[in-house]
Write a protein that holds these residues in place. Structure first.
Motif, PDB file in Angstrom:
ATOM      1  N   ASP A 224       0.868  -1.181   0.000  1.00  0.00           N
ATOM      2  CA  ASP A 224       0.000   0.000   0.000  1.00  0.00           C
ATOM      3  C   ASP A 224       0.905   1.232   0.000  1.00  0.00           C
ATOM      4  O   ASP A 224       1.776   1.358   0.870  1.00  0.00           O
ATOM      5  N   ALA A 225       0.684   2.139  -0.956  1.00  0.00           N
ATOM      6  CA  ALA A 225       1.559   3.311  -1.064  1.00  0.00           C
ATOM      7  C   ALA A 225       0.748   4.558  -1.391  1.00  0.00           C
ATOM      8  O   ALA A 225      -0.284   4.490  -2.062  1.00  0.00           O
ATOM      9  N   THR A 226       1.221   5.686  -0.876  1.00  0.00           N
ATOM     10  CA  THR A 226       0.616   6.988  -1.190  1.00  0.00           C
ATOM     11  C   THR A 226       1.723   7.982  -1.483  1.00  0.00           C
ATOM     12  O   THR A 226       2.850   7.853  -0.994  1.00  0.00           O
ATOM     13  N   VAL A 227       1.382   8.993  -2.290  1.00  0.00           N
ATOM     14  CA  VAL A 227       2.305  10.085  -2.590  1.00  0.00           C
ATOM     15  C   VAL A 227       1.621  11.396  -2.228  1.00  0.00           C
ATOM     16  O   VAL A 227       0.483  11.645  -2.634  1.00  0.00           O
ATOM     17  N   ASN A 228       2.301  12.215  -1.432  1.00  0.00           N
ATOM     18  CA  ASN A 228       1.785  13.517  -1.021  1.00  0.00           C
ATOM     19  C   ASN A 228       2.831  14.586  -1.265  1.00  0.00           C
ATOM     20  O   ASN A 228       4.034  14.305  -1.220  1.00  0.00           O
ATOM     21  N   LYS A 229       2.344  15.804  -1.491  1.00  0.00           N
ATOM     22  CA  LYS A 229       3.281  16.920  -1.508  1.00  0.00           C
ATOM     23  C   LYS A 229       3.615  17.251  -0.059  1.00  0.00           C
ATOM     24  O   LYS A 229       2.750  17.199   0.820  1.00  0.00           O
ATOM     25  N   LYS A 230       4.871  17.550   0.226  1.00  0.00           N
ATOM     26  CA  LYS A 230       5.297  17.789   1.596  1.00  0.00           C
ATOM     27  C   LYS A 230       4.492  18.924   2.212  1.00  0.00           C
ATOM     28  O   LYS A 230       4.335  19.992   1.626  1.00  0.00           O
ATOM     29  N   GLY A 231       3.950  18.670   3.405  1.00  0.00           N
ATOM     30  CA  GLY A 231       3.141  19.658   4.083  1.00  0.00           C
ATOM     31  C   GLY A 231       1.663  19.536   3.798  1.00  0.00           C
ATOM     32  O   GLY A 231       0.847  20.231   4.403  1.00  0.00           O
ATOM     33  N   SER A 232       1.284  18.624   2.869  1.00  0.00           N
ATOM     34  CA  SER A 232      -0.120  18.428   2.516  1.00  0.00           C
ATOM     35  C   SER A 232      -0.556  17.022   2.879  1.00  0.00           C
ATOM     36  O   SER A 232       0.226  16.064   2.798  1.00  0.00           O
ATOM     37  N   LYS A 233      -1.808  16.881   3.306  1.00  0.00           N
ATOM     38  CA  LYS A 233      -2.354  15.574   3.634  1.00  0.00           C
ATOM     39  C   LYS A 233      -3.108  14.956   2.458  1.00  0.00           C
ATOM     40  O   LYS A 233      -3.566  13.821   2.538  1.00  0.00           O
ATOM     41  N   ASP A 234      -3.258  15.724   1.375  1.00  0.00           N
ATOM     42  CA  ASP A 234      -3.978  15.229   0.203  1.00  0.00           C
ATOM     43  C   ASP A 234      -3.112  14.227  -0.572  1.00  0.00           C
ATOM     44  O   ASP A 234      -1.948  14.500  -0.865  1.00  0.00           O
ATOM     45  N   THR A 267       8.827  19.440  -3.111  1.00  0.00           N
ATOM     46  CA  THR A 267       9.252  18.233  -2.398  1.00  0.00           C
ATOM     47  C   THR A 267       8.033  17.365  -2.108  1.00  0.00           C
ATOM     48  O   THR A 267       6.994  17.856  -1.657  1.00  0.00           O
ATOM     49  N   TYR A 268       8.186  16.073  -2.359  1.00  0.00           N
ATOM     50  CA  TYR A 268       7.099  15.119  -2.183  1.00  0.00           C
ATOM     51  C   TYR A 268       7.534  14.020  -1.213  1.00  0.00           C
ATOM     52  O   TYR A 268       8.725  13.827  -0.966  1.00  0.00           O
ATOM     53  N   ILE A 269       6.545  13.297  -0.697  1.00  0.00           N
ATOM     54  CA  ILE A 269       6.813  12.184   0.224  1.00  0.00           C
ATOM     55  C   ILE A 269       6.062  10.952  -0.256  1.00  0.00           C
ATOM     56  O   ILE A 269       4.857  11.010  -0.529  1.00  0.00           O
ATOM     57  N   LEU A 270       6.791   9.835  -0.369  1.00  0.00           N
ATOM     58  CA  LEU A 270       6.170   8.546  -0.670  1.00  0.00           C
ATOM     59  C   LEU A 270       6.150   7.715   0.604  1.00  0.00           C
ATOM     60  O   LEU A 270       7.195   7.463   1.210  1.00  0.00           O
ATOM     61  N   ASN A 271       4.961   7.323   1.033  1.00  0.00           N
ATOM     62  CA  ASN A 271       4.793   6.427   2.177  1.00  0.00           C
ATOM     63  C   ASN A 271       4.365   5.060   1.663  1.00  0.00           C
ATOM     64  O   ASN A 271       3.474   4.959   0.815  1.00  0.00           O
ATOM     65  N   MET A 272       4.986   4.023   2.185  1.00  0.00           N
ATOM     66  CA  MET A 272       4.668   2.679   1.723  1.00  0.00           C
ATOM     67  C   MET A 272       4.661   1.696   2.885  1.00  0.00           C
ATOM     68  O   MET A 272       5.513   1.751   3.769  1.00  0.00           O
ATOM     69  N   LYS A 285       9.940   8.088   2.154  1.00  0.00           N
ATOM     70  CA  LYS A 285      11.052   8.656   1.393  1.00  0.00           C
ATOM     71  C   LYS A 285      10.646   9.994   0.777  1.00  0.00           C
ATOM     72  O   LYS A 285       9.586  10.111   0.162  1.00  0.00           O
ATOM     73  N   GLU A 286      11.510  11.000   0.975  1.00  0.00           N
ATOM     74  CA  GLU A 286      11.301  12.302   0.341  1.00  0.00           C
ATOM     75  C   GLU A 286      12.022  12.338  -1.001  1.00  0.00           C
ATOM     76  O   GLU A 286      13.085  11.753  -1.162  1.00  0.00           O
ATOM     77  N   PHE A 287      11.420  13.043  -1.951  1.00  0.00           N
ATOM     78  CA  PHE A 287      12.070  13.262  -3.231  1.00  0.00           C
ATOM     79  C   PHE A 287      11.606  14.615  -3.779  1.00  0.00           C
ATOM     80  O   PHE A 287      10.543  15.114  -3.409  1.00  0.00           O
ATOM     81  N   SER A 288      12.416  15.193  -4.625  1.00  0.00           N
ATOM     82  CA  SER A 288      12.118  16.529  -5.158  1.00  0.00           C
ATOM     83  C   SER A 288      11.949  16.489  -6.665  1.00  0.00           C
ATOM     84  O   SER A 288      12.550  15.665  -7.358  1.00  0.00           O
ATOM     85  N   ILE A 289      11.129  17.408  -7.157  1.00  0.00           N
ATOM     86  CA  ILE A 289      10.906  17.559  -8.591  1.00  0.00           C
ATOM     87  C   ILE A 289      11.168  19.017  -8.957  1.00  0.00           C
ATOM     88  O   ILE A 289      10.577  19.927  -8.363  1.00  0.00           O
ATOM     89  N   SER A 290      12.047  19.238  -9.914  1.00  0.00           N
ATOM     90  CA  SER A 290      12.350  20.600 -10.354  1.00  0.00           C
ATOM     91  C   SER A 290      11.259  21.100 -11.286  1.00  0.00           C
ATOM     92  O   SER A 290      10.453  20.316 -11.815  1.00  0.00           O
ATOM     93  N   ALA A 291      11.230  22.394 -11.508  1.00  0.00           N
ATOM     94  CA  ALA A 291      10.228  22.997 -12.379  1.00  0.00           C
ATOM     95  C   ALA A 291      10.372  22.474 -13.805  1.00  0.00           C
ATOM     96  O   ALA A 291       9.371  22.156 -14.474  1.00  0.00           O
ATOM     97  N   ASP A 292      11.615  22.369 -14.282  1.00  0.00           N
ATOM     98  CA  ASP A 292      11.846  21.885 -15.641  1.00  0.00           C
ATOM     99  C   ASP A 292      11.400  20.437 -15.785  1.00  0.00           C
ATOM    100  O   ASP A 292      10.787  20.054 -16.794  1.00  0.00           O
TER     101      ASP A 292
END
Length: 338
Positions: A224-234, A267-272, A285-292
């Motif tokens: 079971d996994a979810t992806v959220n933007k850091k600071g958001s519960k959505d 910055t995003y967070i993957l919970n698994m 695990k945290e990971f980042s995505i650049s604008a480009d």
């Protein structure tokens, strides 16, 4: 006429963790069939794949019967392959481009050897011999791999080309080969390595690398996994998978689809959560995505509604005003003439 050449692979697994019994195939369209000759050191002689109890330094010859069901001589190419895990969470015994895991100390290719080819006369049987040399060092757990068997159709392809055959069916088998020295229990251990955003099949996904670092099969794995933007519960993405299988000392990439959600820089967070046989692992695990990176991926994702550029709206607006002005000009000019 442009020729199309398709290849259809029928992979018959004699071993699929639980049980898939395989004997000589009755399907008339198959050019050959296989049958493992079960040796005395087989752990369970009811199984039709090789599951062997071995001793350090031992040498052994295994046999697989090959039956040619055609009226022509056929050549079969055997290949030894260590078991790996594919992106679908399925143990793969076929030749593939999956990289060997760093934790794999004993590869099946180093333990078992086969000839490059075996020629089987028409309507007859021939034994394939697998030379096994067990490592001298003791080990716990299992060494897992497969004997991949595929008909050599290179000559047939030349004939098909001359006869303008567009589609050619090719068949292969895999006989699984598992070895252990003892019944010592191995503690299962999963890890989550790197997490990266990717575009797969023109859709945005978040890919997590899952690793089984121990010499044991992890079966009936639930994730079971979810992806959220850091600071958001959505939740931007949710993944639920069951009945996955992970080969010993292997890793695989599991994709969490974004399902039409647009990526933004940040910055995003993957919970698994992973579960198997009463054991549970929690990963974050945290990971980042650049604008480009976000822009590039969003442009490739076919599920996203593409925004019309602002400049296009401006251009259309100006063009509309020009057309209106021209129409008004000609109306005024015509009225003056009257």
């Amino acid at each position: 006429m442009k020729k199309r050449q398709g290849t259809i692979f029928l992979i018959t697994f004699i071993f699929f963790l639980s049980l898939m019994p395989t004997t000589f195939s009755k399907a008339s369209e198959l050019n050959f069939s296989v049958n493992a000759v079960i040796p005395d050191n087989q752990i369970d002689k009811e199984k039709s794949y090789f599951d062997l109890k071995v001793t350090p330094g031992e040498k052994q010859k295994l046999k697989v019967k090959l039956r040619n069901t055609t009226d022509k001589e056929i050549v079969i190419n055997p290949h030894i392959q260590s078991a790996k895990t594919n992106k679908n969470g399925v143990i793969d015994y076929t030749p593939n481009k999956i990289k060997k895991d760093d934790t794999l100390k004993i590869a099946m290719e180093d333990v078992a050897k086969v000839p490059e080819e075996v020629t089987v006369p028409p309507q007859s049987e021939k034994d394939l011999t697998i030379e096994v040399t067990v490592p001298k060092d003791k080990f716990d757990g299992v060494i897992l791999g497969g004997i991949y068997l595929k008909e050599d159709t290179s000559k047939n392809k030349e004939e098909d080309k001359e006869n303008d055959v567009a589609i050619k069916n090719e068949y292969s088998y895999v006989v699984a080969l598992q070895m252990r020295q003892n019944d010592n229990k191995v503690k299962p251990m999963l890890h989550m390595n790197e997490v990266n955003p990717e575009t797969q099949n023109a859709r945005n996904v978040i890919v997590a690398n899952i690793q089984n670092s121990e010499p044991m099969i992890i079966s009936k794995l639930k994730i079971d996994a979810t992806v959220n933007k850091k600071g958001s519960k959505d939740n931007l993405a949710i993944l639920k998978k069951e009945n996955l299988q992970v080969a010993p000392n292997s890793n695989f990439n599991i994709a969490v689809p974004l399902e039409g959600e647009k990526l933004e820089a940040g910055t995003y967070i993957l919970n698994m959560k992973a579960e198997s046989a009463g054991k549970e692992w929690q990963f974050k695990k945290e990971f980042s995505i650049s604008a480009d990176k976000a822009t590039t991926m969003n442009e490739k994702d076919v599920t996203l509604e593409k925004e019309t550029p602002t400049m296009l709206y401006i251009f259309l607006g100006v063009a509309f005003l020009i057309v209106i002005a021209v129409v008004i000009y000609f109306i005024i000019r015509r009225n003056k003439r009257k």
